[in-house]
Design an enzyme around this catalytic site. Structure first.
Site, PDB file in Angstrom:
ATOM      1  N   ASP A 110       0.842  -1.193   0.000  1.00 33.39           N
ATOM      2  CA  ASP A 110       0.000   0.000   0.000  1.00 33.39           C
ATOM      3  C   ASP A 110       0.884   1.254   0.000  1.00 33.39           C
ATOM      4  O   ASP A 110       1.831   1.338  -0.773  1.00 33.39           O
ATOM      5  CB  ASP A 110      -0.978  -0.068   1.181  1.00 33.39           C
ATOM      6  CG  ASP A 110      -2.056   1.005   1.153  1.00 33.39           C
ATOM      7  OD1 ASP A 110      -2.899   0.966   0.238  1.00 33.39           O
ATOM      8  OD2 ASP A 110      -2.053   1.881   2.029  1.00 33.39           O
ATOM      9  N   GLU A 134       0.419  -5.091  -3.630  1.00 28.52           N
ATOM     10  CA  GLU A 134      -0.683  -4.130  -3.588  1.00 28.52           C
ATOM     11  C   GLU A 134      -0.143  -2.699  -3.557  1.00 28.52           C
ATOM     12  O   GLU A 134      -0.333  -1.950  -2.611  1.00 28.52           O
ATOM     13  CB  GLU A 134      -1.573  -4.425  -2.385  1.00 28.52           C
ATOM     14  CG  GLU A 134      -2.543  -5.563  -2.613  1.00 28.52           C
ATOM     15  CD  GLU A 134      -3.568  -5.240  -3.689  1.00 28.52           C
ATOM     16  OE1 GLU A 134      -4.285  -4.237  -3.546  1.00 28.52           O
ATOM     17  OE2 GLU A 134      -3.638  -5.984  -4.685  1.00 28.52           O
ATOM     18  N   HIS A 278      -6.630  -6.861  -0.544  1.00 30.59           N
ATOM     19  CA  HIS A 278      -5.639  -5.782  -0.409  1.00 30.59           C
ATOM     20  C   HIS A 278      -4.621  -6.049   0.690  1.00 30.59           C
ATOM     21  O   HIS A 278      -3.418  -5.915   0.476  1.00 30.59           O
ATOM     22  CB  HIS A 278      -6.353  -4.459  -0.148  1.00 30.59           C
ATOM     23  CG  HIS A 278      -5.437  -3.277  -0.098  1.00 30.59           C
ATOM     24  ND1 HIS A 278      -4.569  -2.963  -1.130  1.00 30.59           N
ATOM     25  CD2 HIS A 278      -5.241  -2.327   0.855  1.00 30.59           C
ATOM     26  CE1 HIS A 278      -3.892  -1.872  -0.819  1.00 30.59           C
ATOM     27  NE2 HIS A 278      -4.270  -1.474   0.383  1.00 30.59           N
TER      28      HIS A 278
END
Length: 309
Positions: A110, A134, A278
């Site tokens: 992320d 991700e 995710h």
């Protein structure tokens, strides 16, 4: 495995949490392991170093693992700042300087990937390798942003003045809804309580609201989009070892697109973890941890070879 790799020998210490003054605040971090290369774990939104808790034990026997809570997250301080991407860069740089961290193997997910890419673009000589999943990148269209249309609509709402404040600051939707919906297994109350703890008030949730508004989508915000594009150009040119994980269907990227992305990089391996969204660390901690631990000797060998070249 080649005997010339001289892989790090298994030596580990129990995880220890520490707090250190950084700029006008403090940053908290978990450290484990006693020898081998430094492995820096960078989390995203709205998580903390806690998300690496079941991965670090696999890696700690082979390296010095450091997992900070980004400023405003976890047990780190919450100074009165805007919590833009560039603020996180500033605090992370100061954190690395304070701990005298020079050469690192980066592990990121992320927004941690955006920080890792930016660090690698500016200081490629300090990067031993990069494992990521991700990841953040410039999204030319909203349709490119997420695997699920519902998530795209949620992020559009989060970026809308007034609406985002209601959803995040008042309703804490990112922690209470987005996080558990992005993990395939059911999160326990104890696990969720750890993620809730840093954000008890609307004021404390400012960092969580800011980052969705920093996501470089359709060229906005312009400064973040420009930096992200620059960092990805540097990523494509880089030669240090890379390892990309993906889940199916994923969230920011699906497995087929991730495989193609890895093929477009130099020295990048790809692992499809199977079903995942995710927060892959919550669904595939053991697989990720084992893969990184197995990959470390390759990273060590690659850097030894570069030094001899």
């Amino acid at each position: 495995m080649s005997s010339k790799a001289n892989p790090p020998q298994p030596v580990a210490t129990a995880p220890k949490r520490s707090q250190i003054p950084i700029l006008d605040s403090t940053m908290s971090y978990v450290e484990a392991g006693a020898s081998g290369p430094t492995v820096l774990f960078l989390h995203g939104n709205p998580t903390s170093s806690h998300i690496w808790r079941n991965i670090i034990p696999h890696v700690a026997p082979f390296g010095r693992c450091i997992a900070p809570d980004l400023i405003g997250y976890g047990q780190s301080g919450k100074p009165d700042i805007d919590y833009r991407f560039f603020d996180h860069v500033r605090y992370l740089d100061a954190f690395l300087d304070a701990l005298d961290i020079r050469d690192v193997l980066l592990v990121a997910q992320d927004w941690g990937t955006a920080l890792a890419f930016h660090l690698a673009a500016r200081r490629p000589q300090r990067v031993l390798g990069l494992a990521f999943m991700e990841f953040i990148r410039p999204f030319e269209r909203w349709e490119d942003f997420h695997q699920r249309p519902q998530a795209r609509e949620m992020f559009k709402a989060l970026r809308t003045p007034g609406v985002g404040e209601k959803l995040v600051l008042e309703d804490n939707v990112f922690v209470e809804k987005v996080l558990p919906a992005s993990v395939l297994r059911a999160m326990s109350d104890d696990e969720m309580d750890v993620y809730r703890a840093p954000f008890p008030t609307p004021q404390s949730r400012k960092p969580v609201l800011r980052l969705p508004r920093e996501m470089p989508i359709e060229g906005q915000p312009a400064d973040v989009a420009a930096i992200s594009a620059h960092d990805h150009r540097a990523l494509r040119l880089s030669t240090y070892p890379k390892l990309l994980f993906a889940g199916d269907p994923g969230a920011l990227i699906g497995p087929q697109a991730a495989r193609e992305f890895a093929a477009g990089l130099k020295n990048c391996s790809f692992i499809n973890l199977g079903p995942g969204a995710h927060y892959l660390q919550e669904d595939h901690a053991d697989a990720i941890g084992r893969a990184i631990a197995s990959w470390l000797p390759e990273v060590v060998l690659a850097n030894q070879t570069d030094e001899l070249a």
